[in-house]
Design a protein around this motif. Structure first.
Motif, mmCIF file in Angstrom:
data_model
loop_
_atom_site.group_PDB
_atom_site.id
_atom_site.type_symbol
_atom_site.label_atom_id
_atom_site.label_comp_id
_atom_site.label_asym_id
_atom_site.label_seq_id
_atom_site.Cartn_x
_atom_site.Cartn_y
_atom_site.Cartn_z
ATOM 1 N N UNK A 180 0.822 -1.216 0.000
ATOM 2 C CA UNK A 180 0.000 0.000 0.000
ATOM 3 C C UNK A 180 0.854 1.265 0.000
ATOM 4 N N UNK A 181 2.068 1.180 -0.580
ATOM 5 C CA UNK A 181 2.988 2.308 -0.517
ATOM 6 C C UNK A 181 2.455 3.549 -1.223
ATOM 7 N N UNK A 182 1.881 3.363 -2.401
ATOM 8 C CA UNK A 182 1.366 4.528 -3.129
ATOM 9 C C UNK A 182 0.248 5.195 -2.344
ATOM 10 N N UNK A 183 -0.602 4.380 -1.775
ATOM 11 C CA UNK A 183 -1.687 4.917 -0.945
ATOM 12 C C UNK A 183 -1.119 5.665 0.260
ATOM 13 N N UNK A 184 -0.086 5.108 0.893
ATOM 14 C CA UNK A 184 0.546 5.760 2.044
ATOM 15 C C UNK A 184 1.054 7.145 1.665
ATOM 16 N N UNK A 185 1.671 7.266 0.497
ATOM 17 C CA UNK A 185 2.175 8.565 0.066
ATOM 18 C C UNK A 185 1.039 9.533 -0.233
ATOM 19 N N UNK A 186 -0.069 9.048 -0.759
ATOM 20 C CA UNK A 186 -1.218 9.917 -0.989
ATOM 21 C C UNK A 186 -1.767 10.464 0.330
ATOM 22 N N UNK A 187 -1.858 9.593 1.330
ATOM 23 C CA UNK A 187 -2.306 10.049 2.653
ATOM 24 C C UNK A 187 -1.326 11.083 3.205
ATOM 25 N N UNK A 188 -0.048 10.791 3.078
ATOM 26 C CA UNK A 188 0.965 11.712 3.598
ATOM 27 C C UNK A 188 0.878 13.072 2.908
ATOM 28 N N UNK A 189 0.624 13.079 1.593
ATOM 29 C CA UNK A 189 0.490 14.353 0.885
ATOM 30 C C UNK A 189 -0.748 15.119 1.333
ATOM 31 N N UNK A 190 -1.807 14.392 1.630
ATOM 32 C CA UNK A 190 -3.013 15.060 2.111
ATOM 33 C C UNK A 190 -2.748 15.736 3.454
ATOM 34 N N UNK A 191 -2.041 15.048 4.344
ATOM 35 C CA UNK A 191 -1.703 15.647 5.634
ATOM 36 C C UNK A 191 -0.722 16.803 5.458
ATOM 37 N N UNK A 192 0.227 16.628 4.551
ATOM 38 C CA UNK A 192 1.209 17.687 4.289
ATOM 39 C C UNK A 192 0.510 18.971 3.856
ATOM 40 N N UNK A 193 -0.492 18.848 3.008
ATOM 41 C CA UNK A 193 -1.231 20.021 2.545
ATOM 42 C C UNK A 193 -1.999 20.706 3.669
ATOM 43 N N UNK A 194 -2.149 20.011 4.789
ATOM 44 C CA UNK A 194 -2.908 20.564 5.917
ATOM 45 C C UNK A 194 -1.996 20.937 7.090
ATOM 46 N N UNK A 195 -0.713 21.116 6.819
ATOM 47 C CA UNK A 195 0.177 21.649 7.852
ATOM 48 C C UNK A 195 1.279 20.734 8.324
ATOM 49 N N UNK A 196 1.251 19.467 7.938
ATOM 50 C CA UNK A 196 2.311 18.537 8.334
ATOM 51 C C UNK A 196 3.469 18.695 7.339
#
Length: 492
Positions: A454-470
């Motif tokens: 699920x690596x690609x999915x993990x990176x998508x989640x991480x990008x979503x959080x990054x866009x919100x301040x992480x």
């Protein structure tokens, strides 16, 4: 450094590649800007052990000529990168942080480095690491300590501290690291950048002596998730001489993750969080506070968070046994022959494996298998596990090791790494992001763990959080004064 060059270095790897492709920037200009920032900051930060300025500039000019003549270009063509000084890059010594290897010049590139070069990346130099990548403080008898860019008196974390500092301060947009028990994720958390540890075997290592071993792996340090995926896309892939890499498809970290669409789809993301994995380790109060706030925000962004965790009973002891056994097998002869020339921390780490029996080793492997299967069962109920990326805040560079956390004595000097090494034990992919914080506050990292595959999915989640301040913030030292050069630097 003038404002134009500072502006160049504050761009992401993806943005720089766009400028290079469109002809608005030359590789020579970009490399000169990176070298100028290294020259300005490295005396104080000690991120690099060796800088090959002459070789990097020659490579940059060659990249520009190739682009002008319309030749086929790689995915990272003309982009400067850094390599941790435990991985070979022809033309630059691989010292592994030891005076014993100060002038060791490799005759071939590590495969990941060869792939970077084949993609057009330019290796500027080798980043600092404690001796043979063992230790809490990123220092050795050649260079260091590597200073935290948010407070020069504090640690950058080990053992990929040099790479984390080089990326965080804009010396390079991308850096390679290695991670056994947390050596990519800990420096990323301490310095405030992105640290990605893929599942072992994702980045093939055909030259290592134990091809079946799957505790350590290489990883990536970057300032944002998209750039980490970009570098992984080049470095990853199997090799016939690395049996651990055989089960990985070549597009596990494909740039298809670049879209930033919501990952929720038709259902909520099933998120679990744990501060200590059921008391497997202790954490400092500032970590507890920051982590609770981060989990609350993740709940708003991704959906309800369940405070649950996989069972990790005996996992800490199993990791210590396996790590010690591997360390002794690799470095025992060196310690016996050269102990007087080696750091006390390195010697301690290696000698932990002296005398471990085959029965003890196999029992640890049995435990590892049990914990792995518990993780698999856990991830049938959840998509994402959120953990702290460190159990402590950045500590003083004058401190040798971490011996207590909030009054709880540590049995060994690696106890504070249990939040990351328990993920290494089971080999699940994980990524460290900076938690949201106020300007000037020390960084704190959050670790996101997903199931292998699920690596690609993990990176998508991480990008979503990054866009919100992480996300990465620029430390105040990026415009700091020039100080003395590293006497072991090569080139001009």
């Amino acid at each position: 450094m003038n404002d134009d060059l500072n502006g160049i270095l504050h761009q992401s790897a993806s943005e720089l590649l766009t400028q290079l492709t469109e002809g608005r920037l030359t590789s020579q200009t970009l490399v000169e800007a990176s070298l100028a920032r290294i020259d300005s900051l490295n005396g104080a930060l000690q991120a690099f052990i060796n800088v090959d300025a002459k070789g990097a500039l020659a490579a940059a000019k060659a990249c520009d000529r190739k682009r002008r003549t319309g030749q086929t270009l790689g995915a990272l063509h003309g982009l400067p990168v850094a390599v941790k000084d435990v991985s070979d890059s022809v033309g630059i010594p691989t010292t592994k942080g030891s005076r014993l290897l100060a002038y060791n010049r490799p005759v071939r590139d590590e495969l990941s480095v060869a792939r970077l070069k084949a993609a057009g990346a330019i290796v500027l130099g080798k980043t600092n690491t404690p001796a043979f990548a063992f230790g809490a403080i990123c220092t050795n008898d050649l260079c260091g300590p590597t200073a935290n860019p948010w407070d020069l008196a504090l640690s950058s974390g080990g053992s990929s501290g040099g790479s984390a500092v080089a990326v965080t301060t804009g010396m390079v947009p991308l850096a390679q690291g290695t991670d056994f028990g947390g050596s990519v994720r800990t420096p990323a958390a301490f310095c405030g950048c992105v640290g990605l540890r893929p599942a072992p075997g994702t980045i093939a290592e055909p030259y290592r002596p134990r091809g079946w071993s799957m505790l350590a792996t290489q990883g990536v340090l970057a300032r944002n998730v998209r750039d980490a995926a970009l570098m992984m896309d080049v470095m990853q892939g199997g090799h016939t001489d690395d049996p651990s890499s055989a089960r990985f498809i070549s597009d596990a970290y494909s740039l298809k993750v670049a879209n930033l669409e919501s990952v929720n789809g038709s259902r909520m993301v099933r998120v679990a969080a744990s501060l200590t994995l059921g008391g497997a380790y202790h954490v400092a109060k500032p970590i507890d506070t920051a982590f609770s706030q981060a989990v609350e925000l993740i709940g708003v962004l991704l959906g309800p968070v369940a405070w649950q965790h996989p069972e990790v009973s005996e996992g800490v002891a199993a990791f210590k046994t396996l790590r010690a056994a591997e360390s002794w097998a690799t470095f025992g002869a060196l310690v016996n022959a050269q102990e007087q020339h080696l750091s006390a921390s390195f010697v301690w780490n290696v000698r932990q494996g002296e005398g471990i029996s085959a029965s003890q080793y196999l029992h640890a492997e049995n435990t590892r298998t049990k914990v792995y299967r518990r993780f698999q069962a856990f991830f049938s109920q959840f998509d994402l596990l959120v953990l702290p990326a460190t159990s402590v805040m950045p500590f003083a560079n004058t401190q040798d090791d971490v011996w207590e956390i909030e009054g709880h004595a540590c049995e060994t000097i690696i106890d504070y790494l249990a939040c990351t090494f328990l993920i290494s034990l089971v080999g699940f992919p994980s990524i460290c992001l900076p938690m949201p914080r106020q300007p000037g506050e020390l960084p704190v990292g959050v670790q996101l763990v997903a199931k292998p595959g699920n690596e690609r999915w993990l990176l998508q989640v991480a990008m979503q959080l990054e866009n919100s301040g992480f996300q990465h913030q620029w430390p105040p030292c990026v415009s700091g004064p020039s100080t003395e050069r590293n006497p072991y630097a090569i080139g001009d």
